[in-house]
Design a protein around this motif. Sequence first.
Motif, PDB file in Angstrom:
ATOM      1  N   UNK A   7       0.717  -1.326  -0.132  1.00 36.91           N
ATOM      2  CA  UNK A   7       0.047   0.008   0.061  1.00 36.91           C
ATOM      3  C   UNK A   7       0.848   1.367   0.141  1.00 36.91           C
ATOM      4  N   UNK A   8       1.816   1.152   0.860  1.00 33.54           N
ATOM      5  CA  UNK A   8       3.051   2.373   1.112  1.00 33.54           C
ATOM      6  C   UNK A   8       3.374   2.658  -0.481  1.00 33.54           C
ATOM      7  N   UNK A   9       3.883   1.707  -0.983  1.00 32.48           N
ATOM      8  CA  UNK A   9       4.639   1.690  -2.227  1.00 32.48           C
ATOM      9  C   UNK A   9       3.795   2.257  -3.451  1.00 32.48           C
ATOM     10  N   UNK A  10       2.195   1.781  -3.455  1.00 29.65           N
ATOM     11  CA  UNK A  10       1.417   2.080  -4.463  1.00 29.65           C
ATOM     12  C   UNK A  10       1.203   3.699  -4.213  1.00 29.65           C
ATOM     13  N   UNK A  11       1.360   4.278  -2.832  1.00 30.97           N
ATOM     14  CA  UNK A  11       0.967   5.521  -2.526  1.00 30.97           C
ATOM     15  C   UNK A  11       2.234   6.505  -2.944  1.00 30.97           C
ATOM     16  N   UNK A  12       3.353   6.019  -3.549  1.00 30.15           N
ATOM     17  CA  UNK A  12       4.488   6.834  -3.898  1.00 30.15           C
ATOM     18  C   UNK A  12       3.937   7.250  -5.207  1.00 30.15           C
ATOM     19  N   UNK A  13       3.277   6.724  -6.019  1.00 32.07           N
ATOM     20  CA  UNK A  13       2.965   7.179  -7.308  1.00 32.07           C
ATOM     21  C   UNK A  13       2.595   8.365  -7.497  1.00 32.07           C
ATOM     22  N   UNK A  18       3.185  14.013  -8.727  1.00 30.64           N
ATOM     23  CA  UNK A  18       2.916  15.197  -8.292  1.00 30.64           C
ATOM     24  C   UNK A  18       4.301  16.194  -8.509  1.00 30.64           C
ATOM     25  N   UNK A  19       5.036  15.514  -7.752  1.00 27.86           N
ATOM     26  CA  UNK A  19       6.712  16.344  -7.777  1.00 27.86           C
ATOM     27  C   UNK A  19       7.009  16.274  -9.081  1.00 27.86           C
ATOM     28  N   UNK A  20       6.882  15.504  -9.994  1.00 29.89           N
ATOM     29  CA  UNK A  20       7.369  15.713 -11.308  1.00 29.89           C
ATOM     30  C   UNK A  20       6.889  16.758 -12.035  1.00 29.89           C
ATOM     31  N   UNK A  21       5.392  16.879 -11.815  1.00 33.39           N
ATOM     32  CA  UNK A  21       4.569  17.822 -12.464  1.00 33.39           C
ATOM     33  C   UNK A  21       5.033  19.377 -12.136  1.00 33.39           C
ATOM     34  N   UNK A  22       4.965  19.296 -10.745  1.00 37.58           N
ATOM     35  CA  UNK A  22       5.406  20.662 -10.066  1.00 37.58           C
ATOM     36  C   UNK A  22       6.708  21.202 -10.483  1.00 37.58           C
ATOM     37  N   UNK A 293      15.775  12.586  -5.545  1.00 40.29           N
ATOM     38  CA  UNK A 293      15.633  12.952  -4.175  1.00 40.29           C
ATOM     39  C   UNK A 293      14.145  12.757  -3.544  1.00 40.29           C
ATOM     40  N   UNK A 294      12.981  13.065  -4.456  1.00 40.72           N
ATOM     41  CA  UNK A 294      11.899  12.762  -3.869  1.00 40.72           C
ATOM     42  C   UNK A 294      11.689  11.245  -3.531  1.00 40.72           C
ATOM     43  N   UNK A 295      11.913  10.494  -4.297  1.00 40.09           N
ATOM     44  CA  UNK A 295      12.135   8.947  -4.248  1.00 40.09           C
ATOM     45  C   UNK A 295      12.735   8.536  -3.061  1.00 40.09           C
ATOM     46  N   UNK A 296      14.249   9.192  -2.722  1.00 41.28           N
ATOM     47  CA  UNK A 296      14.685   8.958  -1.590  1.00 41.28           C
ATOM     48  C   UNK A 296      13.930   9.110  -0.338  1.00 41.28           C
ATOM     49  N   UNK A 297      13.201  10.230  -0.418  1.00 43.39           N
ATOM     50  CA  UNK A 297      12.664  10.930   0.558  1.00 43.39           C
ATOM     51  C   UNK A 297      11.565   9.849   1.133  1.00 43.39           C
TER      52      UNK A 297
END
Lengths: 321, 507
Positions: A7-13, A18-22, A293-297
């Motif tokens: 569940x947590x990993x799916x929530x990454x998407x 969002x980060x990439x669009x921003x 960086x977002x992925x790391x976080x």
Amino acid sequence: MLRYLVNRIIAFIPTLLGVSILVFLAIRMVPGDQITAMLGTEAGMLTQAQRAALEEYFGLDKPIVEQYFSWLGNALRGNLGYSVRHGEEVTKLILNHFPVTLELAFLSVAIALIIGLPIGIMAAIRHNSLLDLFGRIISMLGLSVPNFLLGTLIIYVLSVVFGILPNSGNYVDFHEDPVLNLQQLIFPAFAMGFSFAASVMRMTRSSMLEVLGDDYVRTARAKGLRERSVVLVHALRNALIPVVTLIGVEIGYLLGGAFIVEQIFSLPGIGRLAVGAISQRNYALIQGVTLFVALNFVVINLVVDVIYAAIDPRISYDRKA
Amino acid sequence: MLSRRIRHIFPVVVIVIALLGAALPLNAQGNTLIMARAIDATGIDPHTQTAFASLALLNMIYEPLVITNHNLEISPALAESWEFADDAMTLTFKLREGVKFHDGSDFTADDVIASYTRILDEATGAAARTNYVSIQSMEAPDPYTVIFHLSTPDVPLLTAMTSINAAILPSELIENGDPTTTAIGTGPFKLDSWVPEEVTRLSANPDWWGEGPFVDGVEIRIIPDEASILAALRAGTIDFAMMNDPLVATLLIDDPNIKLARTPALDYHVLQLRAAVEPLDKLEVRQAISCAIDRQEVVDSAALGEGRVTGPLTMPAFALPTSELFCYEKDLEKARELLASVGLQDGFTLPVMVANAEPPTALSEAQSIQAQLAEINIKVEIEPLELSVYVDRWLAADFTACVALNGGRTDPYTMYARYWQYGARFEQVAGYVDDELDSLMKQGQRETDPAKRLEIFHELERQLTEKSPWIWLYAGYKYTAYQPYVKGWEPIANDALYFLYEVSLER
């Protein structure tokens, strides 16, 4: 547990999307592009045809939406684009620069723990003693001295007073020369770890103080356990939970690259890669680095949550009806 | 109890001390010059690069037909001699024989023609192309002669040709290779590797036609913070450094162990006014601003005195003494009278755009001007901007006034052709042009007699200061700092690292 992880990993998407669009939109809204970043005011000397040729070269000639989707499509296949400036794949650049940042991050956390934990524990045990006072002074210093100042001071003292400076733009990898590598990283790691040591110290002290007053600690003492095992075995484990959260958040930040410290100590990490990319409006590289960086976080946050469960038996992610 | 605790901390302390102790001096060694600078090149294609940092690197690798020597005179490089026809419509070069490119191929007239064809091709994106557009055709009667036929008399073309933007590339590389990723020149150093933002390695070119280089190679490290460069010099880990920030470089003045070379720069710090905007459209207002500013005070307060007050022409061969220029002596009385004559004795608000840290002194310059103009009731509003925003607005002429550091050239025409004539590329940015300025520029382009050219540009300089479209402030210095064992280094105003071929290391 497995279900929780999935569940947590799916929530990454959505987070990463969002980060990439921003980031994609933000960097394009900032004035200037790679052409003006490269040419400065000389960009004004270009004719229309010259400008068009350069836009094509940097891939700026397509509409934004098309640029985004072609970038996204490639990113999903693990291709984060190409940095014209470096003549290299963005993915490769990130992977080349990441080990420096990783090593620096772990060294500074290590330094923070080596300084912060013992002083924090002792300050709690010897509450209101001279040692406690000393600890509090150190932590005030650590929290109020910014790392760029500390870094600059370290460089000054090393070069002017001792006439040495292991870092001067000649970074070597750990596997090439471990000793030189550690010499180069220990000072920047200290500059970064010092303020973190202060937070660790404060957090350890206050949560130790809280725990030491708890009933179970009194029971442990009443059983006749030695003070050493009361403190280190019974109290410390519980007191560490907030410290682990702190470490998790900090590592998340540190892996994003120490923008300023890497700059001052000229270390080729993620932070320096990002600073260069931003000043040159290197869109592909900025996007790649931010996504990484977002992925790391998010990953680090997940790891921290999992570690909670390991330290504190009361926390469990398995839903039991 | 206490002793046990100490025993626990002890190993940690030992490890830290051991690491500190192991950090022995790592001084630069060998016959390779270790150099540092804060800003890296943005690319290695000499025809499209314009950043100082790129040009400095590229002129170690590439050579143009002619170069600027230490005295800022035009001297032979790939061409041994040259001649302008009397009407300044043809320019003939006799090329140096026996020169080899770094890949071993021979340098001939074909390479010259291929290189200039590439510069003039709009698809190349060469920003300096405008300096060479008078070239109409080229021919090579033999492998070592090239004749340029011009569409208009163009004497300053020769100066423009000294730029590394007019470097000669092998025709083979232009036709079948990619000059944006491969560097093959004829210069004293060969590019071995370039890791952007980290390190550039060059080795001496053993086949170079001149005498030198005397070092085995040069390693250029990028240390983004100039204070860290200073520290590296003091610690002896680097041999040589280029510096921009006078506030950092001047810390070395009293350092007995490091040599600091200052060369007067051709680039000028200027308060650009846009006479197209009210009330700057009134001559009296611009003159009042000029008279109210003590330029030396700007240098002293913003750059610790590191600069010389200058008029529009910064090259010594053309510059008039500042005493002959309009209002270079601060005169508040006159400034107030001028403002009163157009009914502005109560002043007005002047927005001044400034780029953050570009140059490092920009903001302090604006503040000095702000304080000085307050004396004649002009209220300066400083707008500090990020560099790209500043550049965008500068190019769009979207400002009333700005503090700028603009590039200088050894020839006044090449330096100002983009500003002070009708139809100039930056006519809008300059914000002012009139018949006299336009005609002086045109005469300067055509005139082949040096004495007459000098007179033309003296007149231009007088007119520019009197009409005060801009307020020229000062020219700073270029700094190079190096260890005492670096011998033979003679810096030059245009930043050229070409002359590193004269350097030797006597460690």
